[in-house]
Design an enzyme around this catalytic site. Structure first.
Site, PDB file in Angstrom:
ATOM      1  N   ASP A  39      29.977  57.307  33.157  1.00 42.65           N
ATOM      2  CA  ASP A  39      29.175  56.727  34.244  1.00 42.65           C
ATOM      3  C   ASP A  39      30.019  55.889  35.207  1.00 42.65           C
ATOM      4  O   ASP A  39      29.508  54.941  35.813  1.00 42.65           O
ATOM      5  CB  ASP A  39      28.033  55.848  33.697  1.00 42.65           C
ATOM      6  CG  ASP A  39      27.217  56.565  32.648  1.00 42.65           C
ATOM      7  OD1 ASP A  39      26.887  57.737  32.877  1.00 42.65           O
ATOM      8  OD2 ASP A  39      26.909  55.954  31.605  1.00 42.65           O
ATOM      9  N   GLY A  89      25.731  62.962  33.789  1.00 46.38           N
ATOM     10  CA  GLY A  89      24.830  62.803  34.929  1.00 46.38           C
ATOM     11  C   GLY A  89      25.635  62.245  36.074  1.00 46.38           C
ATOM     12  O   GLY A  89      26.090  61.114  36.015  1.00 46.38           O
ATOM     13  N   ARG A 140      18.142  55.267  29.968  1.00 49.99           N
ATOM     14  CA  ARG A 140      18.299  54.097  29.090  1.00 49.99           C
ATOM     15  C   ARG A 140      19.083  53.005  29.805  1.00 49.99           C
ATOM     16  O   ARG A 140      20.029  53.295  30.555  1.00 49.99           O
ATOM     17  CB  ARG A 140      19.084  54.493  27.827  1.00 49.99           C
ATOM     18  CG  ARG A 140      18.335  55.418  26.905  1.00 49.99           C
ATOM     19  CD  ARG A 140      19.183  55.806  25.709  1.00 49.99           C
ATOM     20  NE  ARG A 140      20.294  56.672  26.077  1.00 49.99           N
ATOM     21  CZ  ARG A 140      21.215  57.105  25.234  1.00 49.99           C
ATOM     22  NH1 ARG A 140      21.176  56.721  23.975  1.00 49.99           N
ATOM     23  NH2 ARG A 140      22.186  57.899  25.624  1.00 49.99           N
TER      24      ARG A 140
HETATM   25  P1  IMP Z   1      26.058  63.104  23.202  1.00 50.96           P
HETATM   26  O1  IMP Z   1      27.211  63.442  24.084  1.00 50.96           O
HETATM   27  O2  IMP Z   1      24.713  63.403  23.794  1.00 50.96           O
HETATM   28  O3  IMP Z   1      26.225  63.674  21.826  1.00 50.96           O
HETATM   29  O4  IMP Z   1      26.063  61.502  22.987  1.00 50.96           O
HETATM   30  C1  IMP Z   1      27.099  60.826  22.284  1.00 50.96           C
HETATM   31  C2  IMP Z   1      27.395  59.491  22.930  1.00 50.96           C
HETATM   32  O5  IMP Z   1      28.005  59.692  24.199  1.00 50.96           O
HETATM   33  C3  IMP Z   1      26.158  58.625  23.186  1.00 50.96           C
HETATM   34  O6  IMP Z   1      26.509  57.266  23.038  1.00 50.96           O
HETATM   35  C4  IMP Z   1      25.836  58.900  24.641  1.00 50.96           C
HETATM   36  O7  IMP Z   1      25.115  57.842  25.231  1.00 50.96           O
HETATM   37  C5  IMP Z   1      27.233  59.010  25.207  1.00 50.96           C
HETATM   38  N1  IMP Z   1      27.296  59.841  26.411  1.00 50.96           N
HETATM   39  C6  IMP Z   1      27.253  61.181  26.495  1.00 50.96           C
HETATM   40  N2  IMP Z   1      27.335  61.586  27.760  1.00 50.96           N
HETATM   41  C7  IMP Z   1      27.468  60.486  28.498  1.00 50.96           C
HETATM   42  C8  IMP Z   1      27.648  60.252  29.903  1.00 50.96           C
HETATM   43  O8  IMP Z   1      27.720  61.170  30.725  1.00 50.96           O
HETATM   44  N3  IMP Z   1      27.732  58.951  30.280  1.00 50.96           N
HETATM   45  C9  IMP Z   1      27.704  57.925  29.406  1.00 50.96           C
HETATM   46  N4  IMP Z   1      27.540  58.083  28.095  1.00 50.96           N
HETATM   47  C10 IMP Z   1      27.441  59.348  27.648  1.00 50.96           C
END
Ligand code: IMP
Length: 427
Positions: free
Chosen positions: A13, A40, A302
């Site tokens: 982010d 995102g 969130r």
């Molecule tokens: P996952 O990638 O959905 O498996 O999430 C694993 C961790 O990475 C979690 O703490 C998510 O919030 C974080 N995360 C995944 N993608 C992003 C992103 O694009 N921005 C910030 N945090 C992310």
């Protein structure tokens, strides 16, 4: 022309979308190389305001080819929605291509992401729930289905039958969930395949051709370095590598081709989900940063945890990625603060350390050591020249450059494309 990798330097982010959107004007190709729709990227430009999850931010320029590389996992429903939304806003998406080697997120990945998180109870990772971890796990376990597989329906059916049988056993026997229907998943994914077929290519060859034509290529990172499964706060990480080195693997180009690596840092730190954030502010300064910076997840909504800029993290990130330059984003969010803190090291068991421990139990014991600087307490979003920034803002940037040993190329002072200061050109 160089290949520039744009990499998230903290916990994601950081504003990579805006930086890529800015640089893509001169690019022949912009390629995403890791992650999936857990990312995102917010982009605000003359077409409007967009939240892209899969499509590279270069899509907005009429001559730029946008590639979703082999290192990305794709939820086709999300991709088709994103294409439709862009088309509705008048953005031409005919130059969007997808690597035939990119793995698919299947319905069982999304179900298992949720079920696995629930079973972790108090130790949940706080994933985005998009099926990312289970999809990358299947890729490594050689149980994945690639988007190119959809082009041969018979082979796809055979593979899906074999894999779904196995997944249904896990869903029903381990989690007590309902099984998925082979016919339904097959029909749905065949339809996705038909709709995406014209875009599925050997994109590594397209990249090679673009490089041979001497076009500028941008490798668009997703997530951030501290979410890397090797160098991040494991196990509180994502499942694919957001590092610059992963740009080569996830797009299919040689490491010798990369000539610039731009690290994108927020002027402070944020993190969404669980896991250590050594400089976290659980007070009104943290709340102020969150509100002023609209620090809520682009993908999940969130609230993001906010903290001071951490140069221990930044040095790890700069070293492991080999940043040739930095972009500092959201400097304007700090406008209201009378004093600013920068973490310059950690105190661990009574001693000061300047490295980022690999072990989260150790990391959780680390207390940040801060250096304080004066804030500028003035609006800066209309400033376009570095010299016109208030002296305190220049001091802040100069101190960051010094502490992380990396020159700052770009400073972002607002969400819009033009709210940018080029301190020194990237190319
Ligand atoms: P996952 O990638 O959905 O498996 O999430 C694993 C961790 O990475 C979690 O703490 C998510 O919030 C974080 N995360 C995944 N993608 C992003 C992103 O694009 N921005 C910030 N945090 C992310």
């Amino acid at each position: 022309m160089p290949v520039i990798a744009v990499i998230g330097a903290q916990w994601g982010d950081e504003g990579k979308g805006k930086v890529v959107d800015l640089l893509a004007e001169k690019a022949g190709v912009v390629a995403r190389f890791s992650g999936g729709d857990n990312a995102g990227h917010t982009v605000i430009n003359p077409y409007g305001e967009f939240r892209l999850h899969l499509i590279p931010s270069g899509i907005f320029y009429p001559y730029t080819v946008a590639i979703i590389g082999n290192g990305v996992v794709i939820n086709p429903a999300v991709l088709l929605d994103e294409i439709a939304q862009l088309n509705q806003c008048g953005v031409n998406t005919t130059r969007l291509f997808i690597s035939d080697r990119a793995h698919l997120i299947m319905p069982y990945h999304i179900l298992l992401d949720r079920l696995e998180e629930e079973s972790r109870a108090g130790k949940a990772i706080g994933t985005t729930g998009k099926g990312i971890g289970p999809a990358f796990a299947d890729k490594a376990a050689r149980l994945g289905i690639r988007i190119g597989d959809l082009l041969d329906k018979e082979t796809f059916l055979e593979r899906l039958r074999f894999i779904l049988d196995y997944k249904n056993t896990i869903l029903t026997k381990i989690y007590g969930a309902s099984p998925l229907s082979l016919d339904e998943v097959y029909a749905q994914y065949c339809q996705y395949g038909e709709r995406l077929a014209a875009r599925i290519r050997e994109t590594d060859i397209m990249l090679e051709e673009a490089l041979n034509r001497d076009e500028l290529v941008i490798l668009e990172g997703a997530q951030g370095t501290l979410l890397d499964p090797d160098f991040g706060t494991y196990p509180y990480t994502t499942s694919s590598s957001p590092l610059a080195s992963s740009g080569c693997l996830g797009a299919g180009i040689s490491p010798t081709r990369i000539s610039r690596i731009l690290g994108v840092f927020k002027a402070y730190c944020t993190r969404v989900g669980s896991g250590p954030l050594p400089t976290e502010l659980k007070d009104e300064t943290g709340d102020l940063i969150r509100e002023r910076g609209h620090e809520y997840g682009t993908t999940t909504g969130r609230p993001r945890r906010c903290g001071w800029f951490d140069t221990v993290v930044a040095r790890l990130s700069t070293r492991i990625n080999g940043f040739t330059g930095a972009a500092i984003t959201r400097l304007d969010v700090l406008n209201a603060l009378p004093r600013l803190k920068i973490c310059v090291g950690y105190r661990l068991n009574g001693k000061s350390v300047d490295y980022f421990p690999s072990n989260i139990t150790t990391l959780e014991k680390c207390q940040p050591i801060y250096e304080e600087l004066e804030g500028w307490q003035a609006p800066i979003s209309d400033i376009r020249q570095y010299e016109q920034l208030p002296a305190q803002a220049r001091q802040y940037i100069a101190r960051l450059e010094e502490l992380i040993s990396c020159p700052v190329n770009i400073i972002s002072v607002g969400a819009r494309r033009e709210q940018t200061i080029i301190k020194t050109p990237v190319i």
